[in-house]
Design a protein around this motif. Structure first.
Motif, PDB file in Angstrom:
ATOM      1  N   VAL A  21      43.443 -37.874 -61.825  1.00 38.81           N
ATOM      2  CA  VAL A  21      44.737 -38.567 -61.742  1.00 38.81           C
ATOM      3  C   VAL A  21      45.540 -38.359 -63.018  1.00 38.81           C
ATOM      4  CG1 VAL A  21      45.825 -40.838 -61.606  1.00 38.81           C
ATOM      5  CG2 VAL A  21      43.931 -40.263 -60.068  1.00 38.81           C
ATOM      6  N   ALA A  22      44.902 -38.390 -64.171  1.00 37.78           N
ATOM      7  CA  ALA A  22      45.598 -38.182 -65.434  1.00 37.78           C
ATOM      8  C   ALA A  22      46.199 -36.789 -65.506  1.00 37.78           C
ATOM      9  CB  ALA A  22      44.643 -38.409 -66.603  1.00 37.78           C
ATOM     10  N   ILE A  23      45.418 -35.778 -65.075  1.00 36.38           N
ATOM     11  CA  ILE A  23      45.933 -34.406 -65.090  1.00 36.38           C
ATOM     12  C   ILE A  23      47.123 -34.263 -64.144  1.00 36.38           C
ATOM     13  CG2 ILE A  23      45.370 -32.016 -64.511  1.00 36.38           C
ATOM     14  CD1 ILE A  23      42.523 -32.578 -65.471  1.00 36.38           C
ATOM     15  N   VAL A  24      47.015 -34.853 -62.949  1.00 45.33           N
ATOM     16  CA  VAL A  24      48.121 -34.769 -61.979  1.00 45.33           C
ATOM     17  C   VAL A  24      49.375 -35.433 -62.537  1.00 45.33           C
ATOM     18  CG1 VAL A  24      48.921 -35.583 -59.732  1.00 45.33           C
ATOM     19  CG2 VAL A  24      46.650 -34.563 -59.954  1.00 45.33           C
ATOM     20  N   PHE A  25      49.238 -36.620 -63.115  1.00 46.94           N
ATOM     21  CA  PHE A  25      50.400 -37.308 -63.690  1.00 46.94           C
ATOM     22  C   PHE A  25      51.029 -36.477 -64.807  1.00 46.94           C
ATOM     23  CE2 PHE A  25      49.341 -40.960 -61.256  1.00 46.94           C
ATOM     24  CZ  PHE A  25      50.426 -41.822 -61.321  1.00 46.94           C
ATOM     25  N   ALA A  26      50.191 -35.940 -65.693  1.00 43.36           N
ATOM     26  CA  ALA A  26      50.710 -35.184 -66.834  1.00 43.36           C
ATOM     27  C   ALA A  26      51.413 -33.910 -66.376  1.00 43.36           C
ATOM     28  CB  ALA A  26      49.569 -34.851 -67.797  1.00 43.36           C
ATOM     29  N   LEU A  27      50.768 -33.142 -65.487  1.00 45.47           N
ATOM     30  CA  LEU A  27      51.377 -31.905 -65.012  1.00 45.47           C
ATOM     31  C   LEU A  27      52.651 -32.187 -64.214  1.00 45.47           C
ATOM     32  CD1 LEU A  27      48.347 -29.677 -63.902  1.00 45.47           C
ATOM     33  CD2 LEU A  27      49.971 -29.231 -65.752  1.00 45.47           C
ATOM     34  N   TYR A  28      52.612 -33.165 -63.346  1.00 45.34           N
ATOM     35  CA  TYR A  28      53.765 -33.484 -62.501  1.00 45.34           C
ATOM     36  C   TYR A  28      54.966 -33.888 -63.368  1.00 45.34           C
ATOM     37  CZ  TYR A  28      55.805 -34.740 -57.978  1.00 45.34           C
ATOM     38  OH  TYR A  28      56.573 -34.784 -56.843  1.00 45.34           O
ATOM     39  N   GLY A  29      54.712 -34.799 -64.309  1.00 45.31           N
ATOM     40  CA  GLY A  29      55.808 -35.249 -65.168  1.00 45.31           C
ATOM     41  C   GLY A  29      56.379 -34.132 -66.008  1.00 45.31           C
ATOM     42  N   ARG A  30      55.504 -33.270 -66.533  1.00 50.57           N
ATOM     43  CA  ARG A  30      55.991 -32.173 -67.384  1.00 50.57           C
ATOM     44  C   ARG A  30      56.792 -31.163 -66.573  1.00 50.57           C
ATOM     45  NH1 ARG A  30      55.962 -29.893 -72.081  1.00 50.57           N
ATOM     46  NH2 ARG A  30      55.792 -27.632 -72.345  1.00 50.57           N
ATOM     47  N   LEU A  31      56.297 -30.774 -65.403  1.00 47.77           N
ATOM     48  CA  LEU A  31      57.023 -29.809 -64.573  1.00 47.77           C
ATOM     49  C   LEU A  31      58.385 -30.363 -64.148  1.00 47.77           C
ATOM     50  CD1 LEU A  31      54.156 -28.382 -62.317  1.00 47.77           C
ATOM     51  CD2 LEU A  31      55.300 -27.267 -64.240  1.00 47.77           C
ATOM     52  N   LEU A  32      58.417 -31.631 -63.767  1.00 46.90           N
ATOM     53  CA  LEU A  32      59.692 -32.225 -63.372  1.00 46.90           C
ATOM     54  C   LEU A  32      60.664 -32.273 -64.549  1.00 46.90           C
ATOM     55  CD1 LEU A  32      61.439 -33.622 -61.279  1.00 46.90           C
ATOM     56  CD2 LEU A  32      60.334 -35.793 -61.875  1.00 46.90           C
ATOM     57  N   TRP A  33      60.178 -32.672 -65.707  1.00 47.41           N
ATOM     58  CA  TRP A  33      61.031 -32.746 -66.901  1.00 47.41           C
ATOM     59  C   TRP A  33      61.597 -31.373 -67.267  1.00 47.41           C
ATOM     60  CZ3 TRP A  33      63.304 -36.149 -70.154  1.00 47.41           C
ATOM     61  CH2 TRP A  33      63.734 -35.661 -71.376  1.00 47.41           C
ATOM     62  N   LEU A  34      60.746 -30.354 -67.289  1.00 47.75           N
ATOM     63  CA  LEU A  34      61.195 -29.019 -67.674  1.00 47.75           C
ATOM     64  C   LEU A  34      62.237 -28.484 -66.696  1.00 47.75           C
ATOM     65  CD1 LEU A  34      57.843 -27.361 -68.813  1.00 47.75           C
ATOM     66  CD2 LEU A  34      59.719 -28.150 -70.257  1.00 47.75           C
ATOM     67  N   ASN A  35      62.065 -28.758 -65.415  1.00 48.12           N
ATOM     68  CA  ASN A  35      63.043 -28.276 -64.445  1.00 48.12           C
ATOM     69  C   ASN A  35      64.333 -29.072 -64.490  1.00 48.12           C
ATOM     70  OD1 ASN A  35      61.902 -26.071 -62.380  1.00 48.12           O
ATOM     71  ND2 ASN A  35      60.215 -27.339 -63.085  1.00 48.12           N
ATOM     72  N   LEU A  36      64.246 -30.347 -64.806  1.00 45.44           N
ATOM     73  CA  LEU A  36      65.474 -31.118 -65.024  1.00 45.44           C
ATOM     74  C   LEU A  36      66.251 -30.578 -66.216  1.00 45.44           C
ATOM     75  CD1 LEU A  36      64.242 -34.794 -64.437  1.00 45.44           C
ATOM     76  CD2 LEU A  36      65.764 -33.468 -62.962  1.00 45.44           C
ATOM     77  N   MET A  37      65.538 -30.127 -67.229  1.00 47.51           N
ATOM     78  CA  MET A  37      66.173 -29.566 -68.418  1.00 47.51           C
ATOM     79  C   MET A  37      66.528 -28.083 -68.270  1.00 47.51           C
ATOM     80  SD  MET A  37      66.449 -32.031 -70.637  1.00 47.51           S
ATOM     81  CE  MET A  37      66.847 -33.064 -69.209  1.00 47.51           C
ATOM     82  N   ARG A  38      66.335 -27.548 -67.050  1.00 46.97           N
ATOM     83  CA  ARG A  38      66.611 -26.143 -66.750  1.00 46.97           C
ATOM     84  C   ARG A  38      65.741 -25.192 -67.568  1.00 46.97           C
ATOM     85  NH1 ARG A  38      71.163 -25.574 -63.596  1.00 46.97           N
ATOM     86  NH2 ARG A  38      72.639 -27.316 -63.585  1.00 46.97           N
ATOM     87  N   ARG A  39      64.569 -25.613 -67.935  1.00 52.25           N
ATOM     88  CA  ARG A  39      63.643 -24.736 -68.650  1.00 52.25           C
ATOM     89  C   ARG A  39      62.597 -24.212 -67.667  1.00 52.25           C
ATOM     90  NH1 ARG A  39      62.003 -28.597 -73.488  1.00 52.25           N
ATOM     91  NH2 ARG A  39      63.986 -29.691 -73.717  1.00 52.25           N
ATOM     92  N   THR A  40      63.061 -23.563 -66.632  1.00 52.88           N
ATOM     93  CA  THR A  40      62.155 -23.039 -65.617  1.00 52.88           C
ATOM     94  C   THR A  40      61.456 -21.786 -66.134  1.00 52.88           C
ATOM     95  OG1 THR A  40      63.962 -21.770 -64.663  1.00 52.88           O
ATOM     96  CG2 THR A  40      63.558 -23.952 -63.752  1.00 52.88           C
ATOM     97  N   ALA A  41      60.264 -21.557 -65.618  1.00 54.65           N
ATOM     98  CA  ALA A  41      59.479 -20.389 -66.004  1.00 54.65           C
ATOM     99  C   ALA A  41      58.534 -20.042 -64.865  1.00 54.65           C
ATOM    100  CB  ALA A  41      58.700 -20.665 -67.286  1.00 54.65           C
ATOM    101  N   PRO A  42      58.201 -18.757 -64.711  1.00 51.65           N
ATOM    102  CA  PRO A  42      57.261 -18.374 -63.648  1.00 51.65           C
ATOM    103  C   PRO A  42      55.908 -19.076 -63.782  1.00 51.65           C
ATOM    104  CG  PRO A  42      58.393 -16.442 -64.515  1.00 51.65           C
ATOM    105  CD  PRO A  42      58.746 -17.582 -65.407  1.00 51.65           C
ATOM    106  N   GLY A  43      55.517 -19.406 -65.011  1.00 51.19           N
ATOM    107  CA  GLY A  43      54.238 -20.059 -65.215  1.00 51.19           C
ATOM    108  C   GLY A  43      54.143 -21.441 -64.606  1.00 51.19           C
ATOM    109  N   HIS A  44      55.292 -22.040 -64.267  1.00 50.88           N
ATOM    110  CA  HIS A  44      55.262 -23.368 -63.646  1.00 50.88           C
ATOM    111  C   HIS A  44      54.573 -23.336 -62.280  1.00 50.88           C
ATOM    112  CE1 HIS A  44      58.974 -24.772 -66.170  1.00 50.88           C
ATOM    113  NE2 HIS A  44      57.910 -24.505 -66.891  1.00 50.88           N
ATOM    114  N   ARG A  45      54.559 -22.168 -61.646  1.00 51.42           N
ATOM    115  CA  ARG A  45      53.889 -22.065 -60.346  1.00 51.42           C
ATOM    116  C   ARG A  45      52.387 -22.321 -60.474  1.00 51.42           C
ATOM    117  NH1 ARG A  45      56.952 -16.741 -57.775  1.00 51.42           N
ATOM    118  NH2 ARG A  45      59.077 -17.418 -58.306  1.00 51.42           N
ATOM    119  N   PHE A  46      51.834 -21.918 -61.620  1.00 51.02           N
ATOM    120  CA  PHE A  46      50.410 -22.185 -61.824  1.00 51.02           C
ATOM    121  C   PHE A  46      50.166 -23.679 -61.978  1.00 51.02           C
ATOM    122  CE2 PHE A  46      51.052 -17.834 -63.453  1.00 51.02           C
ATOM    123  CZ  PHE A  46      50.146 -17.159 -62.642  1.00 51.02           C
ATOM    124  N   GLY A  47      51.105 -24.388 -62.606  1.00 52.40           N
ATOM    125  CA  GLY A  47      50.991 -25.841 -62.707  1.00 52.40           C
ATOM    126  C   GLY A  47      51.037 -26.498 -61.347  1.00 52.40           C
TER     127      GLY A  47
END
Length: 371
Positions: A42-68
Motif C-alpha cells: 500500500v505504501a508503494i502504491v500511494f507513493a508511486l501514484y502520488g508522484r506520477l500524478l504530481w509529475l503529470n500535473l506539472m507537465r513533467r511527463t517521461a516515458p519512464g512513467h509507464r514503468f511506474g
C-alpha cells in the motif's frame, strides 16, 4: 498549491479503496507476514501514484512513467490472490485505472482502457469475486480512466487560463504605457516647441519693442498653463482634442515664427469622433514644421466629404527636414492613431521641396475593436 490539493484528494480516494482491507490485516488477522506485505504494498502504491500524478500535473511527463504505472498494476493485481479477495482487497484491481489516461498518450490510453475494462472483471471472476463486483469493475475501469484524464486536463486548462489572463494584463499595461508615452510626446513636444519659439521671439524684440516682449511673455505663460492642463488630462486619459482649436493654435504659432499660414475653415458639423485623431495630426505637424524645416509657408486644407474627413498639411523647406534623417516617433504615433480610427495616413517629401502630411478618417465611427 492546487496541484498539491488535487494529489491529496486523490490519495484520500485511494484510501477508500485500500485502507479498509489494510485495517483488517493490521487489527484483525494479526499475521506479521501479511501485515508487512500489505503495508509495504500500500505504501508503494500511494507513493508511486502520488508522484506520477504530481509529475503529470506539472507537465513533467517521461516515458519512464509507464514503468511506474506497470508497477502499480502488478502490485494491485497481485494483492488479491496473495491476501484474498475478502475484506476489500478486490478493490485494488481498480486502482491502476485512474492513471491510465494520465500517464499514457490518448490513443494508447484508449486501447489500454478498453483491454482493462474486459480483463479486470474477468480476472475478478477468476479470483472468486461476486458477479456484482465484476460488473462494478466493468463499469469502474473506464470511469476511473476518464476521471483521471479529466482531472489532469482541467488542471492544465485552468493553469493556461491563469497564464493567459496574466499575459493579457501585462499586454494591457504595455499598451497603456505606449499610449501614455505617445500622448505625452505629442502634448509636450508641441507645447515646449511653441514656448521655445515664443521665448526666441521675445528675446529678439527685447531691446527694440518692450510691448511685443510683454505680449510674448503673456503668451508663454498661457501656453505653459495649457501644457500643464493638457498633461494632467493625458494622465487621466480624458483629453479631448478639437480639430478647430488645434488648427487655430497651429496657424497662430506658425505665423508667430514668421511662417505664412492661413487658418482654414472648419465645418461645425464635423463628426465628433474625427476631432481627436485629426487634431493630433495638426499638433504634430506644427511641431515638425518648426523643428525640422526651414519653411516660409504652410498650407492647411480640410475636406469634409460624405465618406471621410481629410486634412492635408503642406509646407516648403523640406530639404532641411530630410537632412535631419528619419521621421521620428511623432509621425509613427500619428500613423497608429489614424489607423486605429480606421483611416489612412501618409507623410513624406513631395519631391518639389515641400513636405506633405495627409490624414483621412471615415465620417462614420470605426466599429469597436477595428484596427
Amino acid at each position: 498549491m492546487i496541484a498539491a490539493i488535487m494529489v491529496g484528494l486523490t490519495a484520500f480516494t485511494l484510501a477508500g479503496f485500500l485502507l479498509p482491507a489494510l485495517w483488517y490485516e493490521v487489527f484483525d488477522r494479526h499475521d506479521p507476514g501479511r501485515i508487512l506485505l500489505a503495508v509495504a504494498a500500500v505504501a508503494i502504491v500511494f507513493a508511486l501514484y502520488g508522484r506520477l500524478l504530481w509529475l503529470n500535473l506539472m507537465r513533467r511527463t517521461a516515458p519512464g512513467h509507464r514503468f511506474g504505472l506497470a508497477a502499480i498494476a502488478v502490485i494491485c493485481w497481485t494483492l488479491p490472490p496473495l491476501l484474498g479477495t475478502d475484506h476489500g482487497w478486490g478493490n485494488a484491481l481498480l486502482v491502476p485505472a485512474g492513471l491510465i489516461a494520465v500517464v499514457l498518450p490518448v490513443r494508447p490510453a484508449t486501447a489500454v482502457t478498453a483491454a482493462a475494462t474486459v480483463l479486470t472483471p474477468a480476472y475478478g471472476i477468476v479470483l472468486g469475486l461476486p458477479a456484482l463486483s465484476a460488473l462494478y469493475d466493468f463499469a469502474g475501469v473506464p470511469l476511473a480512466a476518464f476521471s483521471g484524464y479529466v482531472q489532469v486536463w482541467l488542471f492544465h486548462v485552468v493553469q493556461e487560463l491563469r497564464e493567459a489572463r496574466a499575459e493579457m494584463a501585462r499586454s494591457a499595461v504595455g499598451e497603456e504605457r505606449l499610449r501614455f508615452a505617445r500622448d505625452l510626446h505629442d502634448v509636450l513636444g508641441h507645447s515646449l516647441q511653441a514656448v521655445a519659439l515664443r521665448a526666441e521671439v521675445a528675446e529678439r524684440y527685447l531691446d527694440r519693442d518692450p510691448g511685443r516682449v510683454r505680449k510674448e511673455l503673456t503668451e508663454i505663460q498661457t501656453m505653459a498653463r495649457d501644457s500643464v492642463r493638457d498633461v494632467r488630462e493625458v494622465v487621466r486619459g480624458y483629453r479631448a482634442t478639437s480639430l478647430r482649436t488645434e488648427l487655430d493654435g497651429m496657424s497662430a504659432v506658425l505665423r508667430a515664427a514668421g511662417i505664412r499660414c492661413d487658418r482654414p475653415e472648419v465645418s461645425p458639423e464635423l463628426p465628433a469622433h474625427v476631432h481627436e485623431p485629426l487634431g493630433w495630426v495638426a499638433r504634430e505637424a506644427a511641431t515638425n514644421v518648426l523643428r525640422h524645416s526651414s519653411a516660409t509657408w504652410c498650407e492647411i486644407t480640410v475636406d469634409a466629404g460624405r465618406d471621410r474627413v481629410r486634412v492635408e498639411i503642406v509646407n516648403d523647406g523640406a530639404p532641411r527636414r530630410a537632412a535631419g534623417g528619419g521621421s521620428g516617433s511623432g509621425l509613427t504615433g500619428l500613423a497608429e492613431r489614424i489607423t486605429a480610427a480606421g483611416g489612412r495616413f501618409t507623410a513624406g517629401p513631395a519631391g518639389d521641396g515641400t513636405f506633405r502630411v495627409t490624414a483621412a478618417v471615415p465620417a462614420a465611427p470605426a466599429p469597436r475593436g477595428a484596427a
